[in-house]
Design a protein around this motif. Structure first.
Motif, mmCIF file in Angstrom:
data_model
loop_
_atom_site.group_PDB
_atom_site.id
_atom_site.type_symbol
_atom_site.label_atom_id
_atom_site.label_comp_id
_atom_site.label_asym_id
_atom_site.label_seq_id
_atom_site.Cartn_x
_atom_site.Cartn_y
_atom_site.Cartn_z
ATOM 1 N N ASP B 28 0.835 -1.201 0.000
ATOM 2 C CA ASP B 28 0.000 0.000 0.000
ATOM 3 C C ASP B 28 0.871 1.254 0.000
ATOM 4 O OD1 ASP B 28 -2.662 1.280 0.224
ATOM 5 O OD2 ASP B 28 -1.835 2.010 2.116
ATOM 6 N N GLU B 29 1.950 1.185 0.756
ATOM 7 C CA GLU B 29 2.846 2.335 0.831
ATOM 8 C C GLU B 29 3.478 2.621 -0.541
ATOM 9 O OE1 GLU B 29 6.068 3.884 4.110
ATOM 10 O OE2 GLU B 29 5.749 1.750 3.856
ATOM 11 N N VAL B 30 3.868 1.556 -1.219
ATOM 12 C CA VAL B 30 4.476 1.724 -2.542
ATOM 13 C C VAL B 30 3.457 2.262 -3.537
ATOM 14 C CG1 VAL B 30 5.468 0.475 -4.503
ATOM 15 C CG2 VAL B 30 6.266 -0.009 -2.180
ATOM 16 N N THR B 31 2.248 1.734 -3.477
ATOM 17 C CA THR B 31 1.216 2.202 -4.411
ATOM 18 C C THR B 31 0.939 3.694 -4.218
ATOM 19 O OG1 THR B 31 0.197 0.022 -4.279
ATOM 20 C CG2 THR B 31 -1.124 1.764 -5.238
ATOM 21 N N ARG B 32 0.913 4.110 -2.973
ATOM 22 C CA ARG B 32 0.681 5.535 -2.707
ATOM 23 C C ARG B 32 1.885 6.382 -3.143
ATOM 24 N NH1 ARG B 32 -3.375 6.852 0.801
ATOM 25 N NH2 ARG B 32 -2.206 8.498 1.793
ATOM 26 N N ALA B 35 1.416 6.700 -6.764
ATOM 27 C CA ALA B 35 0.239 7.499 -7.120
ATOM 28 C C ALA B 35 0.456 8.987 -6.869
ATOM 29 C CB ALA B 35 -0.981 7.010 -6.337
ATOM 30 N N ARG B 36 1.412 9.311 -6.023
ATOM 31 C CA ARG B 36 1.728 10.729 -5.825
ATOM 32 C C ARG B 36 2.517 11.297 -6.994
ATOM 33 N NH1 ARG B 36 2.142 9.252 -0.325
ATOM 34 N NH2 ARG B 36 4.347 8.774 -0.485
ATOM 35 N N ARG B 37 2.979 10.420 -7.871
ATOM 36 C CA ARG B 37 3.847 10.881 -8.950
ATOM 37 C C ARG B 37 3.294 10.660 -10.351
ATOM 38 N NH1 ARG B 37 6.495 9.959 -4.421
ATOM 39 N NH2 ARG B 37 8.469 11.010 -4.022
ATOM 40 N N VAL B 38 2.386 9.718 -10.519
ATOM 41 C CA VAL B 38 1.816 9.490 -11.849
ATOM 42 C C VAL B 38 0.292 9.468 -11.744
ATOM 43 C CG1 VAL B 38 3.821 8.189 -12.634
ATOM 44 C CG2 VAL B 38 1.884 6.973 -11.671
ATOM 45 N N ALA B 39 -0.356 9.928 -12.808
ATOM 46 C CA ALA B 39 -1.811 10.039 -12.782
ATOM 47 C C ALA B 39 -2.499 8.931 -13.566
ATOM 48 C CB ALA B 39 -2.229 11.400 -13.345
ATOM 49 N N ASP B 40 -1.741 8.105 -14.246
ATOM 50 C CA ASP B 40 -2.316 7.046 -15.075
ATOM 51 C C ASP B 40 -2.344 5.738 -14.277
ATOM 52 O OD1 ASP B 40 -2.932 5.107 -16.878
ATOM 53 O OD2 ASP B 40 -1.219 5.435 -18.202
ATOM 54 N N PRO B 41 -3.524 5.189 -14.030
ATOM 55 C CA PRO B 41 -3.593 3.961 -13.213
ATOM 56 C C PRO B 41 -2.850 2.786 -13.839
ATOM 57 C CG PRO B 41 -5.735 4.476 -14.190
ATOM 58 C CD PRO B 41 -4.856 5.659 -14.423
ATOM 59 N N ASP B 108 -10.100 -2.746 -9.905
ATOM 60 C CA ASP B 108 -8.763 -2.282 -9.522
ATOM 61 C C ASP B 108 -8.494 -0.892 -10.083
ATOM 62 O OD1 ASP B 108 -8.146 -4.727 -8.285
ATOM 63 O OD2 ASP B 108 -7.579 -5.598 -10.212
ATOM 64 N N VAL B 109 -8.869 -0.713 -11.344
ATOM 65 C CA VAL B 109 -8.640 0.593 -11.973
ATOM 66 C C VAL B 109 -9.406 1.666 -11.216
ATOM 67 C CG1 VAL B 109 -9.030 1.965 -14.050
ATOM 68 C CG2 VAL B 109 -8.167 -0.379 -14.250
ATOM 69 N N GLU B 110 -10.636 1.321 -10.838
ATOM 70 C CA GLU B 110 -11.449 2.298 -10.117
ATOM 71 C C GLU B 110 -10.803 2.652 -8.775
ATOM 72 O OE1 GLU B 110 -16.031 2.757 -8.511
ATOM 73 O OE2 GLU B 110 -15.504 1.142 -9.886
ATOM 74 N N ARG B 111 -10.312 1.647 -8.083
ATOM 75 C CA ARG B 111 -9.663 1.912 -6.787
ATOM 76 C C ARG B 111 -8.405 2.748 -6.970
ATOM 77 N NH1 ARG B 111 -7.259 -1.488 -4.003
ATOM 78 N NH2 ARG B 111 -7.113 -3.137 -5.577
ATOM 79 N N LEU B 112 -7.633 2.413 -8.001
ATOM 80 C CA LEU B 112 -6.411 3.182 -8.244
ATOM 81 C C LEU B 112 -6.734 4.621 -8.609
ATOM 82 C CD1 LEU B 112 -3.946 0.826 -10.160
ATOM 83 C CD2 LEU B 112 -3.517 2.064 -8.038
ATOM 84 N N VAL B 113 -7.759 4.777 -9.419
ATOM 85 C CA VAL B 113 -8.147 6.133 -9.804
ATOM 86 C C VAL B 113 -8.561 6.929 -8.575
ATOM 87 C CG1 VAL B 113 -9.919 7.470 -11.019
ATOM 88 C CG2 VAL B 113 -8.757 5.594 -12.178
ATOM 89 N N GLU B 114 -9.285 6.278 -7.669
ATOM 90 C CA GLU B 114 -9.676 6.976 -6.434
ATOM 91 C C GLU B 114 -8.447 7.415 -5.645
ATOM 92 O OE1 GLU B 114 -12.215 4.392 -4.258
ATOM 93 O OE2 GLU B 114 -13.901 4.585 -5.643
ATOM 94 N N LYS B 115 -7.503 6.487 -5.562
ATOM 95 C CA LYS B 115 -6.276 6.805 -4.822
ATOM 96 C C LYS B 115 -5.526 7.934 -5.513
ATOM 97 C CE LYS B 115 -4.395 3.339 -2.714
ATOM 98 N NZ LYS B 115 -3.705 2.097 -2.379
ATOM 99 N N ILE B 116 -5.449 7.843 -6.828
ATOM 100 C CA ILE B 116 -4.738 8.867 -7.605
ATOM 101 C C ILE B 116 -5.443 10.219 -7.475
ATOM 102 C CG2 ILE B 116 -4.286 9.594 -9.991
ATOM 103 C CD1 ILE B 116 -3.576 6.607 -10.534
#
Lengths: 239, 190
Positions: B28-32, B35-41, B108-116
């Motif tokens: 989770d830490e890595v994903t965040r 996600a702080r650096r790229v906007a494309d899931p 997954d894409v939806e969750r990543l987009v939310e995080k992004i």
């Protein structure tokens, strides 16, 4: 970011990624040598690979030396070299790793004989470098300061020497640490300049700006300001 | 880190159980971080996979660091992101077959987009930092964007603490503090 005390449950992607990565680890445990197990997981880096191949071919053409296999050298250190650049000549080896570093070894009696090949190989691996022999360059704003071993400010952050368990020395280059608009300059002492290192092969390293004319001289640095090449089993000074 | 801890990290590349523990602790830490650096899931998924592949590669070389495995992981993640940015700037090539994105489904894409999306403000701030010299930017990113201490950032970047402090000072001098610091600290606390 803070470290969560309570970890969120894994989503579908994280579970599938975990399963794929565990397969990689399992394969790696049973096949410890060579990078083929990475092929299924890595993104293709076609252009870089082509560049690496071109550099390797160029190095062979220039030197007439042999190129090794793309597999990592035995005992290469940080696991298996899995980056896109793996070059072997009789004078040096260059391996790029997926953590972004480039590991270089060289034969101190031969490395200066193929400076163009080494320069091409490092550039192909993504490390900006300019290597000359008998000529010492600096940026127009550089006051020329070198430490007693011939290393300029900032070099230690992009190039370090590490000693392996077998006593050999590997130079670790970190492209991401290179300041934007700069490259590493390496100036080998020519045979007529070796007095400053008391006859030992030696070099000067400093960061120089790119895209501007450099101030270069054939005058050797004063005694005590050129780095003697690392001896087998003895790491060179870490800048 | 104690020697047993070092040995545990070194075994990540060859011990599936050790890797699984490490992965679950940090994914989770890595994903965040990504996600702080790229906007494309899709790209975020690729880069997350690449970070852990790099961890597997580098684990045997782990020799402990100030701040433990976390700073080591941040150093690796940062190198992966930096390499991606260099690739993009150099050739703008179209991404082809990529492992990480193959593992994504619609949820997954939806969750990543939310995080992004949640990290949009921080990502914009991260983009502002691109004008800084690389060395200064690296320290400021890790301290202000990722919440590391200066000592941890120095360890992640493999530089001396005094160097990190000087660079951080310069970076903060170069930026208008209000636009950067407040945003970040809010994210760090979230």
């Amino acid at each position: 970011m803070t470290v969560s005390k309570v970890r969120p449950p894994l989503g579908g992607f994280e579970r599938r990624l975990e399963a794929e990565l565990v397969k990689v680890v399992t394969r790696r445990a049973t096949v410890p040598q060579g990078p083929p197990w990475r092929a299924a997981m890595r993104r293709p880096v076609v252009q870089v690979s082509v560049a690496a191949g071109a550099a390797a071919a160029a190095a062979a053409a220039v030197t007439g030396l042999t190129l090794g296999s793309p597999a990592a050298p035995a005992g290469a250190g940080p696991g298996t070299a899995a980056g896109p650049v793996h070059i072997r000549t009789a004078a040096f080896t260059v391996d790029s790793y997926s953590d972004g570093t480039i590991h270089v070894t060289w034969d101190k009696s031969r490395y200066s004989q193929d400076r163009e090949g080494l320069q091409q190989a490092l550039r192909a691996a993504g490390f900006p470098v300019l290597i000359k022999e008998g000529v010492f360059c600096k940026g127009p704003q550089d006051n020329g300061h070198l430490d007693p071993s011939g290393v300029g400010p900032g070099v230690g952050e992009v190039m370090k020497a590490e000693q392996r368990a077998d006593g050999t020395v590997v130079f670790v280059f970190t492209p991401s640490a290179m300041p934007v608009g700069e490259e590493l300059f390496i100036g080998y002492l020519s045979s007529s300049q070796l007095a400053v290192t008391y006859g030992h092969p030696g070099s000067v390293e400093r960061l120089v700006p790119t895209g501007v004319p450099l101030a270069c001289t054939t005058q050797a640095p004063p005694p005590g300001s050129a780095r003697p090449s690392s001896k087998p089993g003895v790491p060179a000074r870490q800048g | 880190m104690s020697p047993p801890g070092e040995l545990r990290i070194r075994s990540i590349g060859t011990d599936p159980a050790a890797f699984t523990r490490f992965y679950r602790e940090h994914v989770d830490e890595v994903t965040r971080f990504v996600a702080r650096r790229v906007a494309d899931p899709q790209l975020a998924a690729d880069l997350t996979a690449e970070v852990f592949l790099a961890v597997i590669d580098a684990a045997a070389h782990y020799r402990g660091s100030f701040g433990g495995p976390r700073t080591w992981l941040y150093g690796i993640a940062r190198n992966i992101i930096a390499a991606e940015f260099r690739r993009s700037a150099r050739d703008s090539r179209a991404e082809s077959v990529v492992a990480g994105r193959r593992l994504l489904d619609a949820d997954d894409v939806e969750r990543l987009v939310e995080k992004i999306d949640a990290l949009r403000q921080v990502r914009e701030m991260h983009a502002e930092l691109q004008a800084l010299p690389e060395g200064e930017r690296a320290v400021l990113e890790l301290v202000s964007v990722d919440g590391l201490t200066v000592a941890e950032a120095a360890a992640a970047l493999n530089i001396r603490q005094v160097t990190a402090r000087v660079r951080l000072h310069r970076a903060r001098q170069a930026l208008r503090p209000a636009s950067v610091q407040s945003v970040v600290e809010k994210e760090v606390m979230s």
